[in-house]
Design a protein around this motif. Structure first.
Motif, PDB file in Angstrom:
ATOM      1  N   SER A   1       1.123  -1.184  -0.148  1.00 27.95           N
ATOM      2  CA  SER A   1      -0.160   0.006   0.000  1.00 27.95           C
ATOM      3  C   SER A   1       0.505   1.061  -0.378  1.00 27.95           C
ATOM      4  N   ALA A   2       0.847   1.855  -1.329  1.00 25.96           N
ATOM      5  CA  ALA A   2       1.367   3.197  -0.988  1.00 25.96           C
ATOM      6  C   ALA A   2       1.046   4.335  -0.049  1.00 25.96           C
ATOM      7  N   PRO A   3       1.722   5.127   0.281  1.00 30.98           N
ATOM      8  CA  PRO A   3       1.661   6.186   1.250  1.00 30.98           C
ATOM      9  C   PRO A   3       0.682   7.092   0.772  1.00 30.98           C
ATOM     10  N   THR A   4      -0.666   7.435   1.031  1.00 28.91           N
ATOM     11  CA  THR A   4      -1.446   7.966   1.183  1.00 28.91           C
ATOM     12  C   THR A   4      -1.078   9.694   1.235  1.00 28.91           C
ATOM     13  N   SER A   5       0.139   9.484   1.229  1.00 34.31           N
ATOM     14  CA  SER A   5       0.976  11.319   1.324  1.00 34.31           C
ATOM     15  C   SER A   5       1.379  10.961   0.128  1.00 34.31           C
ATOM     16  N   ARG A   6       1.557  10.784  -1.134  1.00 32.83           N
ATOM     17  CA  ARG A   6       2.555  11.340  -2.749  1.00 32.83           C
ATOM     18  C   ARG A   6       1.446  12.118  -3.262  1.00 32.83           C
ATOM     19  N   SER A   7       2.252  12.631  -4.067  1.00 33.47           N
ATOM     20  CA  SER A   7       2.249  14.289  -5.225  1.00 33.47           C
ATOM     21  C   SER A   7       0.842  13.858  -5.560  1.00 33.47           C
ATOM     22  N   GLY A   8      -0.134  15.101  -5.248  1.00 36.57           N
ATOM     23  CA  GLY A   8      -1.104  15.017  -6.629  1.00 36.57           C
ATOM     24  C   GLY A   8      -0.574  14.901  -7.532  1.00 36.57           C
ATOM     25  N   GLY A   9       0.251  15.901  -7.954  1.00 40.16           N
ATOM     26  CA  GLY A   9       0.630  15.695  -9.951  1.00 40.16           C
ATOM     27  C   GLY A   9       1.159  14.121 -10.087  1.00 40.16           C
ATOM     28  N   GLY A  10       1.643  13.501  -8.998  1.00 42.68           N
ATOM     29  CA  GLY A  10       2.440  12.442  -9.610  1.00 42.68           C
ATOM     30  C   GLY A  10       0.740  11.439 -10.079  1.00 42.68           C
ATOM     31  N   ILE A  11       0.477  11.322  -9.251  1.00 43.62           N
ATOM     32  CA  ILE A  11      -0.330  10.332  -9.268  1.00 43.62           C
ATOM     33  C   ILE A  11      -1.487  10.157 -10.903  1.00 43.62           C
ATOM     34  N   VAL A  12      -1.610  11.682 -11.028  1.00 44.00           N
ATOM     35  CA  VAL A  12      -2.553  12.383 -11.847  1.00 44.00           C
ATOM     36  C   VAL A  12      -1.288  11.900 -13.438  1.00 44.00           C
ATOM     37  N   SER A  13       0.054  12.132 -13.518  1.00 42.31           N
ATOM     38  CA  SER A  13       0.506  11.880 -14.159  1.00 42.31           C
ATOM     39  C   SER A  13       0.787  10.095 -14.301  1.00 42.31           C
ATOM     40  N   VAL A  14       0.608   9.907 -12.912  1.00 43.88           N
ATOM     41  CA  VAL A  14       1.035   8.078 -13.926  1.00 43.88           C
ATOM     42  C   VAL A  14      -0.343   7.509 -14.277  1.00 43.88           C
ATOM     43  N   LEU A  15      -1.807   8.042 -13.371  1.00 45.46           N
ATOM     44  CA  LEU A  15      -2.668   7.409 -14.091  1.00 45.46           C
ATOM     45  C   LEU A  15      -3.121   8.010 -15.351  1.00 45.46           C
ATOM     46  N   ALA A  16      -2.509   8.897 -16.029  1.00 47.37           N
ATOM     47  CA  ALA A  16      -2.759   9.295 -17.218  1.00 47.37           C
ATOM     48  C   ALA A  16      -1.861   9.021 -18.822  1.00 47.37           C
ATOM     49  N   VAL A  17      -0.797   8.688 -17.814  1.00 50.58           N
ATOM     50  CA  VAL A  17       0.257   7.857 -18.735  1.00 50.58           C
ATOM     51  C   VAL A  17      -0.427   6.139 -18.743  1.00 50.58           C
ATOM     52  N   ALA A  18      -1.178   5.674 -17.867  1.00 50.09           N
ATOM     53  CA  ALA A  18      -2.268   4.287 -18.108  1.00 50.09           C
ATOM     54  C   ALA A  18      -2.930   4.948 -19.507  1.00 50.09           C
ATOM     55  N   GLY A  19      -4.095   5.916 -19.180  1.00 48.90           N
ATOM     56  CA  GLY A  19      -4.573   5.676 -20.137  1.00 48.90           C
ATOM     57  C   GLY A  19      -4.022   6.134 -21.492  1.00 48.90           C
ATOM     58  N   ILE A  20      -2.921   6.963 -21.609  1.00 46.60           N
ATOM     59  CA  ILE A  20      -2.068   6.566 -23.203  1.00 46.60           C
ATOM     60  C   ILE A  20      -2.176   4.871 -23.638  1.00 46.60           C
ATOM     61  N   VAL A  21      -1.208   4.540 -22.417  1.00 52.42           N
ATOM     62  CA  VAL A  21      -1.265   3.407 -22.882  1.00 52.42           C
ATOM     63  C   VAL A  21      -2.311   2.175 -22.965  1.00 52.42           C
TER      64      VAL A  21
ATOM     65  N   LEU B   1      -7.719  16.038 -17.763  1.00 50.04           N
ATOM     66  CA  LEU B   1      -6.385  15.616 -18.259  1.00 50.04           C
ATOM     67  C   LEU B   1      -6.044  14.227 -18.417  1.00 50.04           C
ATOM     68  N   MET B   2      -6.972  13.392 -17.758  1.00 49.65           N
ATOM     69  CA  MET B   2      -7.181  11.565 -17.652  1.00 49.65           C
ATOM     70  C   MET B   2      -7.939  11.675 -19.224  1.00 49.65           C
ATOM     71  N   SER B   3      -9.160  11.864 -18.990  1.00 51.10           N
ATOM     72  CA  SER B   3     -10.082  11.697 -19.804  1.00 51.10           C
ATOM     73  C   SER B   3      -9.147  11.818 -22.125  1.00 51.10           C
ATOM     74  N   SER B   4      -8.309  13.027 -21.493  1.00 50.85           N
ATOM     75  CA  SER B   4      -7.187  13.750 -22.566  1.00 50.85           C
ATOM     76  C   SER B   4      -6.875  12.459 -23.158  1.00 50.85           C
ATOM     77  N   SER B   5      -5.993  11.903 -22.264  1.00 46.04           N
ATOM     78  CA  SER B   5      -4.839  10.561 -22.777  1.00 46.04           C
ATOM     79  C   SER B   5      -4.963   9.953 -23.385  1.00 46.04           C
ATOM     80  N   MET B   6      -6.795   9.533 -22.854  1.00 52.72           N
ATOM     81  CA  MET B   6      -7.039   8.316 -24.149  1.00 52.72           C
ATOM     82  C   MET B   6      -7.435   9.193 -25.362  1.00 52.72           C
ATOM     83  N   GLY B   7      -7.392  10.253 -25.898  1.00 48.08           N
ATOM     84  CA  GLY B   7      -7.027  10.944 -27.045  1.00 48.08           C
ATOM     85  C   GLY B   7      -5.337  10.478 -27.664  1.00 48.08           C
ATOM     86  N   ILE B   8      -4.917  10.706 -27.067  1.00 49.62           N
ATOM     87  CA  ILE B   8      -3.623  11.278 -27.325  1.00 49.62           C
ATOM     88  C   ILE B   8      -2.825  10.542 -27.758  1.00 49.62           C
TER      89      ILE B   8
END
Length: 628
Positions: free
Chosen positions: A3-23, A139-146
């Motif tokens: 379980s990852a810590p709950t205090s992770r950077s919000g920007g890092g979380i969004v970036s990771v999930l956006a990359v997951a959407g692109i892939v 941003l996450m939704s746009s990553s699908m189109g990207i």
């Protein structure tokens, strides 16, 4: 599980999930450049190799709602990691495939990983403060189109200048990278659902979807009037009706149809089907216009790689407008963003009709359409999550994604019928005519306009009720008289409750209490409705001023209700005090977490200041060294 810590950077979380959407979206366009070569590479007919694309669509459509429900039951992060396993395995199987069957199996496994995208969108609601959710969803939704737009030129370049198996080895490496990033940087999300998976409902929905999508995608080849096509479409209708009856009676349904029938959810899903249709129809038409030979008089004679490069800016435009869409949703609501997106898609179709004779014109038209798709795709999850409880976020978003997939499948069938009925003959081959392409573009434009009209029927967001400042009308019925007793006031928040006192008859009037209690401010959040997610945040209460102002002013009451002690049984009163104590404990924990986040933010700012000072010193020394 880690379980990852709950205090992770919000920007890092969004970036990771956006990359997951692109892939995830990249998997759908991965084999498009290979479609013409697959019969030779796999030693099979063109009709059989078309299953390489169809199977991914079918498996993804069936798996998406099931994976969404499992995300609600067992945690979205856990299910995103589970989805990465078939993505990796499918890529390896396809890379090693030497015949048609292993390729179809591998592509089916890749389809299982498509459910990662709606899971990521739903996880944002659990991992981010409300004021950041809107921009993150956009941003996450746009990553699908990207992923779809950039995947085409990248896969075309690899297929043209390298071994085709490198496409799948590369997709496997990207899938491993996404899994590692999710494991390390995305905190664990709570399992908010209850009950268990509706296996019967999952099987019924899968049968209905397979019959529908198989009939729609293969109808052109089998013949729309053939017994197979009509039988599949009829079976889809019958099974869907039986599935709906089962879901209404199931204790733990796969899809809560009562929630889905709410106007905001239902109309958003209808608009999703229409927007998915409009988005895919344009991409089908533009790519063919770019690749048809110039001898037709309207084709532009571009290679697959060149055509992909002409379309690449459209994917970048989706990312560019994601922040604009979030601001528009914050100011006017996601309903406005969806309406504007549908109209801009229609405008892109109009531009394509007028500029279809030039490659740059089609690039401009597709970019305009992608702006509209970016606005619409960013608004739809927000509308869905604004109308469903947290325990159904993932399943509701997955069902919305399924609606978009149905829209794209129907779009491919309709455009295929239009282009096959309006043809010209060139070199002994039947090719779609210029008027066929214009007709398909006009159909897409009309569907986008219908989507905008459907958006107008969405219920407007309700404003918060005004505080009650006037007494009740004199004509209101008087409450029944009760014995004079000491009233009990149940506070919404404040100090710990005092011990309950035995009722003592007195002559003083009863004390009134506010009900329902006002939201409790807890820094960047408040225990209020989800519609506040797109509103600008207000300054949080400063806990450092507690010594000077230990009791901040409470909001104006909304309504007053008299609850005399004689009308409130002791067990109910004790339960209310216990609930208030639990709310105070939760509030205290959230305040402490907020203080920790502030301290961490302050430490990060100090580290950034030191870094920038060091960088400034280095640049100054570099400039001094170059000065003669």
């Amino acid at each position: 599980m880690h379980s990852a810590p709950t205090s992770r950077s919000g920007g890092g979380i969004v970036s990771v999930l956006a990359v997951a959407g692109i892939v995830g979206s990249l998997m759908q366009t991965l084999v498009v450049p290979l479609v013409g070569e697959l019969p030779r590479l796999l030693d099979a007919s063109a009709a059989d190799t078309s299953w390489v694309i169809t199977v991914t669509l079918l498996v993804g459509a069936v798996a998406t709602p099931v994976v969404g429900k499992l995300g609600d039951l067992y945690g979205k992060r856990r299910m995103m990691l589970a989805c990465s396993v078939p993505l990796i395995a499918g890529s390896v199987v396809c890379a090693l495939a030497g015949s048609l069957l292993p390729m179809i199996v591998g592509r089916g496994l890749q389809g299982l990983g498509v459910g990662m995208i709606p899971l990521g969108v739903s996880a944002l609601r659990d991992l981010l403060p409300p004021q950041r959710v809107g921009s993150a969803i956009a941003l996450m939704s746009s990553s699908m189109g990207i992923g779809g737009a950039l995947g085409l030129p990248i896969s075309a370049a690899v297929a043209e200048y390298a071994d085709w198996r490198m496409l799948f080895w590369g997709s496997g490496a990207l899938s491993v990278l996404v899994a590692v990033l999710i494991w390390l940087l995305v905190p664990a999300t709570p399992a908010r659902g209850h009950g268990r998976l509706d296996v019967v409902g999952a099987i019924g929905l899968g049968i209905a979807l397979v019959c529908l999508l198989l009939g729609v995608s293969k109808g052109a080849g089998w013949g729309w009037g053939s017994g197979t096509t009509l039988g599949l479409l009829g079976a889809a209708v019958v099974v869907a009706l039986l599935w709906g009856l089962w879901e209404l009676r199931a204790r733990d349904p796969l899809v809560d149809l009562r929630t889905t029938a709410r106007p905001q959810v239902l109309l958003t899903n209808v608009a999703s089907v229409l927007v998915g249709f409009a988005m895919y129809a344009q991409s089908l038409v533009v790519i063919q216009l770019l690749q048809l030979p110039e001898a037709t008089g309207y084709g532009l004679g571009q290679s697959m790689l060149a055509a992909g490069l002409w379309l690449a800016p459209s994917g970048l435009m989706m990312m560019a407008v994601s922040s604009l869409g979030a601001r528009l949703s914050a100011a006017r609501g996601p309903r406005t963003s969806l309406f504007a997106g549908a109209l801009i898609i229609a405008l892109g179709y109009g531009a394509a009709v007028g500029l279809m004779g030039w490659a740059w014109g089609l690039m401009v038209a597709s970019s305009v359409g992608s702006i509209g798709v970016g606005l619409a795709y960013g608004a739809m999850p927000a509308l869905i999550m604004g109308a469903v409880p947290r325990s159904e976020t993932a399943s509701a978003n997955s069902f919305n994604t399924l609606m978009r997939s149905i829209g794209t499948s129907v779009s491919a069938a309709v455009v295929g019928v239009v282009l096959s009925q309006m043809t010209v003959t060139l070199g002994g081959r039947a090719l779609p005519s210029e008027w066929g392409f214009r007709t398909a573009l006009l159909v897409g434009c009309g569907v986008a306009v219908v989507a905008a009209l459907v958006t107008l029927t969405l219920p407007k967001p309700r404003r918060a009720p005004e505080p009650a400042t006037e007494p009740a009308p004199e004509s209101a019925p008087e409450p029944a008289p009760v014995p004079a007793t000491r009233p009990v006031s149940v506070p919404a928040a404040g100090p710990a409750p005092e011990p309950l006192a035995m009722p003592v008859p007195v002559d003083e009037p009863p004390v009134t209490q506010v009900w329902p209690p006002a939201p409790v401010r807890i820094g960047h959040e408040e225990l209020g409705p989800w519609r506040d997610a797109f509103r600008p945040s207000t300054p949080a209460w400063d806990s450092r001023a507690a010594d000077q102002h230990p009791h901040p002013a409470a909001p104006a009451p909304e309504a007053e209700t008299t609850i005399p002690r004689a009308q409130l049984p002791d067990p109910q009163l004790a339960a209310l005090h216990m609930e208030n104590a639990e709310l105070r404990a939760d509030n205290t924990a959230l305040r402490e977490e907020n203080i920790e986040l502030r301290e961490e933010n302050e430490a990060l700012r100090k580290e950034l200041d030191v870094l920038m000072q060091g960088l400034s010193t280095w640049v100054q020394h570099l400039a001094d060294d170059r000065t003669p």
